[in-house]
Enzyme design. Structure first.
Site, short mmCIF file in Angstrom:
data_model
loop_
_atom_site.label_atom_id
_atom_site.label_comp_id
_atom_site.label_asym_id
_atom_site.label_seq_id
_atom_site.Cartn_x
_atom_site.Cartn_y
_atom_site.Cartn_z
N SER A 156 0.81 -1.21 0.00
CA SER A 156 0.00 0.00 0.00
C SER A 156 0.85 1.27 0.00
CB SER A 156 -0.94 0.00 1.22
OG SER A 156 -0.18 0.01 2.42
N ASP A 157 2.14 1.14 -0.13
CA ASP A 157 3.05 2.29 -0.02
C ASP A 157 2.83 3.28 -1.17
OD1 ASP A 157 5.64 3.32 1.37
OD2 ASP A 157 6.05 3.42 -0.78
#
Length: 299
Positions: A252-253
Protein backbone atom coordinates in the site's frame (compact mmCIF):
# COMPACT_ATOMS: atom_id res chain seq x y z
CA UNK A 1 31.10 -12.58 7.24
CA UNK A 2 34.56 -12.16 5.74
CA UNK A 3 36.69 -9.48 7.32
CA UNK A 4 40.21 -8.63 8.42
CA UNK A 5 41.30 -6.81 11.56
CA UNK A 6 43.87 -3.99 11.34
CA UNK A 7 45.35 -1.70 13.97
CA UNK A 8 43.08 1.32 13.38
CA UNK A 9 40.45 -0.24 11.12
CA UNK A 10 38.66 -3.35 9.98
CA UNK A 11 38.27 -4.45 6.38
CA UNK A 12 35.03 -6.15 5.31
CA UNK A 13 34.78 -8.21 2.11
CA UNK A 14 31.21 -7.96 0.76
CA UNK A 15 29.59 -10.17 -1.90
CA UNK A 16 30.37 -9.20 -5.48
CA UNK A 17 26.86 -7.73 -5.98
CA UNK A 18 27.60 -4.68 -3.84
CA UNK A 19 27.89 -1.07 -4.94
CA UNK A 20 28.90 1.26 -2.11
CA UNK A 21 28.35 4.37 -4.22
CA UNK A 22 24.75 3.37 -4.94
CA UNK A 23 24.13 2.69 -1.26
CA UNK A 24 25.52 6.14 -0.40
CA UNK A 25 23.17 7.78 -2.90
CA UNK A 26 20.19 6.27 -1.12
CA UNK A 27 21.55 7.15 2.33
CA UNK A 28 22.09 10.74 1.16
CA UNK A 29 18.49 11.31 0.08
CA UNK A 30 17.55 13.70 2.92
CA UNK A 31 19.41 16.70 4.30
CA UNK A 32 17.44 16.20 7.53
CA UNK A 33 19.02 12.81 8.24
CA UNK A 34 20.67 12.97 11.67
CA UNK A 35 21.87 9.39 12.27
CA UNK A 36 24.74 9.44 9.79
CA UNK A 37 26.86 11.89 7.82
CA UNK A 38 28.35 11.59 4.34
CA UNK A 39 31.29 13.67 3.17
CA UNK A 40 33.70 12.95 0.32
CA UNK A 41 32.34 9.38 -0.05
CA UNK A 42 32.97 8.64 3.64
CA UNK A 43 30.00 7.53 5.72
CA UNK A 44 30.22 8.37 9.43
CA UNK A 45 27.93 6.72 11.96
CA UNK A 46 27.75 6.55 15.74
CA UNK A 47 27.23 3.04 17.09
CA UNK A 48 26.39 1.89 20.60
CA UNK A 49 28.33 -1.27 21.40
CA UNK A 50 27.86 -2.67 24.90
CA UNK A 51 26.83 0.77 26.13
CA UNK A 52 29.83 2.55 24.62
CA UNK A 53 29.38 5.12 21.86
CA UNK A 54 31.83 4.46 19.00
CA UNK A 55 32.22 6.53 15.86
CA UNK A 56 32.95 4.58 12.69
CA UNK A 57 34.00 6.03 9.33
CA UNK A 58 33.10 3.81 6.38
CA UNK A 59 34.59 4.01 2.91
CA UNK A 60 35.20 1.55 0.10
CA UNK A 61 38.09 0.22 -1.94
CA UNK A 62 37.79 -1.81 -5.13
CA UNK A 63 37.29 -5.05 -3.20
CA UNK A 64 36.40 -4.17 0.38
CA UNK A 65 34.60 -1.91 2.83
CA UNK A 66 37.08 -0.04 5.01
CA UNK A 67 35.85 0.81 8.51
CA UNK A 68 38.14 3.26 10.26
CA UNK A 69 38.00 3.53 14.05
CA UNK A 70 39.77 6.87 14.42
CA UNK A 71 38.92 7.62 18.02
CA UNK A 72 38.95 4.21 19.64
CA UNK A 73 41.17 1.23 20.33
CA UNK A 74 38.63 -1.53 20.61
CA UNK A 75 39.10 -5.19 21.58
CA UNK A 76 38.36 -7.93 19.08
CA UNK A 77 34.89 -8.76 20.44
CA UNK A 78 33.75 -5.14 20.01
CA UNK A 79 35.17 -5.03 16.49
CA UNK A 80 33.25 -8.20 15.64
CA UNK A 81 30.03 -6.49 16.70
CA UNK A 82 30.84 -3.42 14.64
CA UNK A 83 31.40 -5.64 11.60
CA UNK A 84 28.16 -7.53 12.30
CA UNK A 85 26.21 -4.26 12.46
CA UNK A 86 27.61 -3.00 9.15
CA UNK A 87 27.09 -6.39 7.50
CA UNK A 88 23.45 -6.30 8.56
CA UNK A 89 22.99 -2.58 7.77
CA UNK A 90 23.89 -3.25 4.12
CA UNK A 91 22.00 -6.58 3.99
CA UNK A 92 25.13 -8.41 2.89
CA UNK A 93 23.79 -11.88 3.71
CA UNK A 94 21.40 -11.72 0.76
CA UNK A 95 22.60 -13.44 -2.41
CA UNK A 96 21.26 -11.11 -5.10
CA UNK A 97 22.14 -13.31 -8.09
CA UNK A 98 18.62 -14.77 -8.26
CA UNK A 99 17.07 -11.31 -7.93
CA UNK A 100 19.03 -10.06 -10.92
CA UNK A 101 18.04 -13.11 -12.99
CA UNK A 102 14.38 -12.42 -12.15
CA UNK A 103 14.72 -8.67 -12.79
CA UNK A 104 16.31 -9.18 -16.20
CA UNK A 105 13.04 -10.79 -17.37
CA UNK A 106 10.67 -8.23 -15.82
CA UNK A 107 9.41 -5.14 -17.66
CA UNK A 108 9.35 -3.02 -14.48
CA UNK A 109 12.64 -4.08 -12.91
CA UNK A 110 14.86 -4.71 -15.93
CA UNK A 111 16.17 -1.16 -16.34
CA UNK A 112 16.25 -0.49 -12.60
CA UNK A 113 18.39 -3.54 -11.91
CA UNK A 114 20.91 -2.37 -14.49
CA UNK A 115 20.90 1.25 -13.34
CA UNK A 116 21.26 0.45 -9.63
CA UNK A 117 23.22 -2.78 -9.81
CA UNK A 118 24.82 -3.55 -6.46
CA UNK A 119 22.35 -1.50 -4.45
CA UNK A 120 21.25 -3.36 -1.36
CA UNK A 121 18.38 -2.68 0.99
CA UNK A 122 19.66 -0.19 3.54
CA UNK A 123 18.40 -1.86 6.66
CA UNK A 124 17.65 -0.66 10.19
CA UNK A 125 19.25 -3.29 12.43
CA UNK A 126 17.71 -1.92 15.64
CA UNK A 127 14.11 -3.13 15.99
CA UNK A 128 12.97 -0.18 18.10
CA UNK A 129 14.39 2.34 15.64
CA UNK A 130 12.74 0.50 12.73
CA UNK A 131 9.34 0.44 14.43
CA UNK A 132 9.49 4.08 15.52
CA UNK A 133 10.58 5.24 12.07
CA UNK A 134 7.76 3.30 10.45
CA UNK A 135 5.16 4.67 12.87
CA UNK A 136 6.45 8.24 12.50
CA UNK A 137 6.12 7.97 8.74
CA UNK A 138 2.50 6.82 8.71
CA UNK A 139 0.25 9.10 6.64
CA UNK A 140 2.65 12.05 6.45
CA UNK A 141 5.11 13.31 3.87
CA UNK A 142 8.56 11.73 4.06
CA UNK A 143 10.29 15.11 4.51
CA UNK A 144 8.15 15.85 7.56
CA UNK A 145 8.88 12.39 8.97
CA UNK A 146 12.61 13.19 8.76
CA UNK A 147 12.02 16.46 10.62
CA UNK A 148 10.15 14.64 13.39
CA UNK A 149 12.90 12.05 13.67
CA UNK A 150 15.57 14.73 13.89
CA UNK A 151 13.80 16.49 16.74
CA UNK A 152 13.09 13.20 18.53
CA UNK A 153 16.74 12.15 18.34
CA UNK A 154 18.03 15.55 19.46
CA UNK A 155 15.71 15.52 22.47
CA UNK A 156 16.02 11.92 23.66
CA UNK A 157 19.01 10.38 21.87
CA UNK A 158 22.68 10.18 22.81
CA UNK A 159 25.44 12.11 21.09
CA UNK A 160 29.19 12.38 20.83
CA UNK A 161 31.05 15.54 19.77
CA UNK A 162 34.41 14.99 18.08
CA UNK A 163 36.54 17.76 16.58
CA UNK A 164 33.59 20.13 16.50
CA UNK A 165 31.15 17.71 14.83
CA UNK A 166 28.26 16.13 16.74
CA UNK A 167 27.11 12.60 15.95
CA UNK A 168 23.81 11.19 17.18
CA UNK A 169 22.46 7.78 18.19
CA UNK A 170 18.77 6.86 18.18
CA UNK A 171 16.99 6.93 21.57
CA UNK A 172 16.77 3.63 23.42
CA UNK A 173 13.46 1.98 24.13
CA UNK A 174 14.38 2.17 27.83
CA UNK A 175 14.43 5.98 27.59
CA UNK A 176 11.16 6.24 25.68
CA UNK A 177 9.31 3.71 27.85
CA UNK A 178 9.61 6.09 30.81
CA UNK A 179 7.91 9.01 29.03
CA UNK A 180 4.26 10.01 29.01
CA UNK A 181 2.26 10.88 25.91
CA UNK A 182 2.39 14.64 26.54
CA UNK A 183 6.20 14.57 26.72
CA UNK A 184 6.46 12.76 23.39
CA UNK A 185 3.57 14.18 21.40
CA UNK A 186 5.33 17.17 19.80
CA UNK A 187 7.95 14.80 18.35
CA UNK A 188 5.45 12.35 16.84
CA UNK A 189 2.82 14.52 15.09
CA UNK A 190 -0.13 13.07 17.06
CA UNK A 191 -0.95 11.82 20.54
CA UNK A 192 -1.90 8.45 19.06
CA UNK A 193 1.55 7.95 17.55
CA UNK A 194 3.15 8.94 20.86
CA UNK A 195 0.98 6.37 22.63
CA UNK A 196 1.86 3.70 20.06
CA UNK A 197 5.60 4.34 20.39
CA UNK A 198 5.53 4.30 24.19
CA UNK A 199 3.55 1.05 24.05
CA UNK A 200 6.16 -0.52 21.76
CA UNK A 201 8.95 0.67 24.08
CA UNK A 202 7.23 -0.87 27.10
CA UNK A 203 6.70 -4.16 25.27
CA UNK A 204 10.42 -4.24 24.50
CA UNK A 205 11.26 -3.36 28.11
CA UNK A 206 9.22 -6.36 29.24
CA UNK A 207 11.03 -8.62 26.76
CA UNK A 208 7.91 -9.69 24.90
CA UNK A 209 8.90 -7.94 21.67
CA UNK A 210 12.40 -8.65 20.37
CA UNK A 211 14.01 -9.44 17.02
CA UNK A 212 14.72 -12.95 18.24
CA UNK A 213 11.06 -13.47 19.19
CA UNK A 214 9.84 -12.21 15.83
CA UNK A 215 12.26 -14.34 13.83
CA UNK A 216 11.13 -17.46 15.69
CA UNK A 217 7.43 -16.79 15.07
CA UNK A 218 5.77 -18.89 12.41
CA UNK A 219 3.98 -15.75 11.26
CA UNK A 220 5.73 -12.70 12.66
CA UNK A 221 3.53 -10.40 10.56
CA UNK A 222 0.44 -11.47 12.48
CA UNK A 223 2.32 -11.11 15.75
CA UNK A 224 3.38 -7.56 14.88
CA UNK A 225 -0.21 -6.70 14.00
CA UNK A 226 -1.30 -7.41 17.57
CA UNK A 227 0.43 -4.20 18.73
CA UNK A 228 -1.36 -0.86 18.60
CA UNK A 229 -0.01 1.35 15.86
CA UNK A 230 1.29 -1.50 13.71
CA UNK A 231 -0.81 -2.06 10.61
CA UNK A 232 -0.05 -4.11 7.50
CA UNK A 233 2.23 -1.46 5.93
CA UNK A 234 4.25 -0.99 9.12
CA UNK A 235 4.60 -4.73 9.68
CA UNK A 236 5.79 -5.36 6.12
CA UNK A 237 8.18 -2.41 6.27
CA UNK A 238 9.79 -3.69 9.48
CA UNK A 239 10.00 -7.23 8.09
CA UNK A 240 11.74 -5.81 5.04
CA UNK A 241 14.09 -3.30 6.67
CA UNK A 242 14.88 -4.94 10.01
CA UNK A 243 14.10 -8.65 9.79
CA UNK A 244 15.50 -9.23 6.26
CA UNK A 245 12.46 -10.96 4.73
CA UNK A 246 13.08 -10.64 0.95
CA UNK A 247 9.40 -11.41 0.27
CA UNK A 248 8.08 -8.65 2.56
CA UNK A 249 6.03 -6.22 0.50
CA UNK A 250 4.50 -2.92 1.73
CA UNK A 251 1.99 -3.05 -1.11
CA UNK A 252 0.00 0.00 0.00
CA UNK A 253 3.05 2.29 -0.02
CA UNK A 254 2.38 5.60 -1.78
CA UNK A 255 5.98 5.91 -2.98
CA UNK A 256 5.85 2.42 -4.48
CA UNK A 257 2.74 3.35 -6.47
CA UNK A 258 4.30 6.62 -7.60
CA UNK A 259 7.41 4.80 -8.79
CA UNK A 260 5.33 2.25 -10.70
CA UNK A 261 3.38 5.04 -12.38
CA UNK A 262 6.67 6.63 -13.45
CA UNK A 263 8.30 3.41 -14.67
CA UNK A 264 5.26 2.28 -16.64
CA UNK A 265 4.40 5.70 -18.05
CA UNK A 266 0.89 5.61 -16.60
CA UNK A 267 -1.45 8.58 -16.28
CA UNK A 268 -2.47 7.47 -12.78
CA UNK A 269 -0.98 5.42 -9.99
CA UNK A 270 -1.81 1.69 -10.15
CA UNK A 271 -4.43 0.24 -7.82
CA UNK A 272 -3.60 -2.32 -5.15
CA UNK A 273 -4.97 -5.09 -7.40
CA UNK A 274 -2.88 -3.90 -10.33
CA UNK A 275 0.20 -3.77 -8.09
CA UNK A 276 -0.49 -7.34 -6.93
CA UNK A 277 -0.67 -8.44 -10.56
CA UNK A 278 2.68 -6.80 -11.36
CA UNK A 279 4.25 -8.33 -8.25
CA UNK A 280 3.40 -11.90 -9.25
CA UNK A 281 6.68 -11.92 -11.18
CA UNK A 282 8.62 -10.77 -8.10
CA UNK A 283 7.79 -13.75 -5.89
CA UNK A 284 10.41 -14.16 -3.20
CA UNK A 285 12.01 -10.80 -4.01
CA UNK A 286 9.20 -8.30 -3.44
CA UNK A 287 11.24 -6.35 -0.87
CA UNK A 288 14.06 -5.75 -3.35
CA UNK A 289 11.60 -4.85 -6.10
CA UNK A 290 10.03 -2.25 -3.80
CA UNK A 291 13.41 -0.90 -2.71
CA UNK A 292 14.66 -0.47 -6.28
CA UNK A 293 11.41 1.28 -7.18
CA UNK A 294 11.86 3.63 -4.21
CA UNK A 295 15.39 4.32 -5.37
CA UNK A 296 14.05 5.44 -8.75
CA UNK A 297 12.22 8.31 -7.03
CA UNK A 298 15.53 9.90 -5.96
CA UNK A 299 16.98 10.64 -9.39
Amino acid sequence: MRWTNHEQSVEIFPPKEFNFTECLRFLNRSEQEILHKIQDCVLSKLLNVNGELILVEISCSLVSIIVNLPHSNQPLLVRKRIVAYIWEWFDLDQNLADFYILAAQDKVLQNLACSYSGLRIICIPDLFEALVWAILGQQIHLAYAYTLKKHLVEEFGECLTIEGSTYWHFPSYQKIAGLDVDSLRKYTHTSKKADYIIGIAKAMMEGELTKETLLMKQNCRDFLLTYKGIGPWTAEYVMMKCLHFPSAFPISDVGLHQALKKQLGLERKPTIDETKELAVNWEGWQAYAAFYLWRSLYE
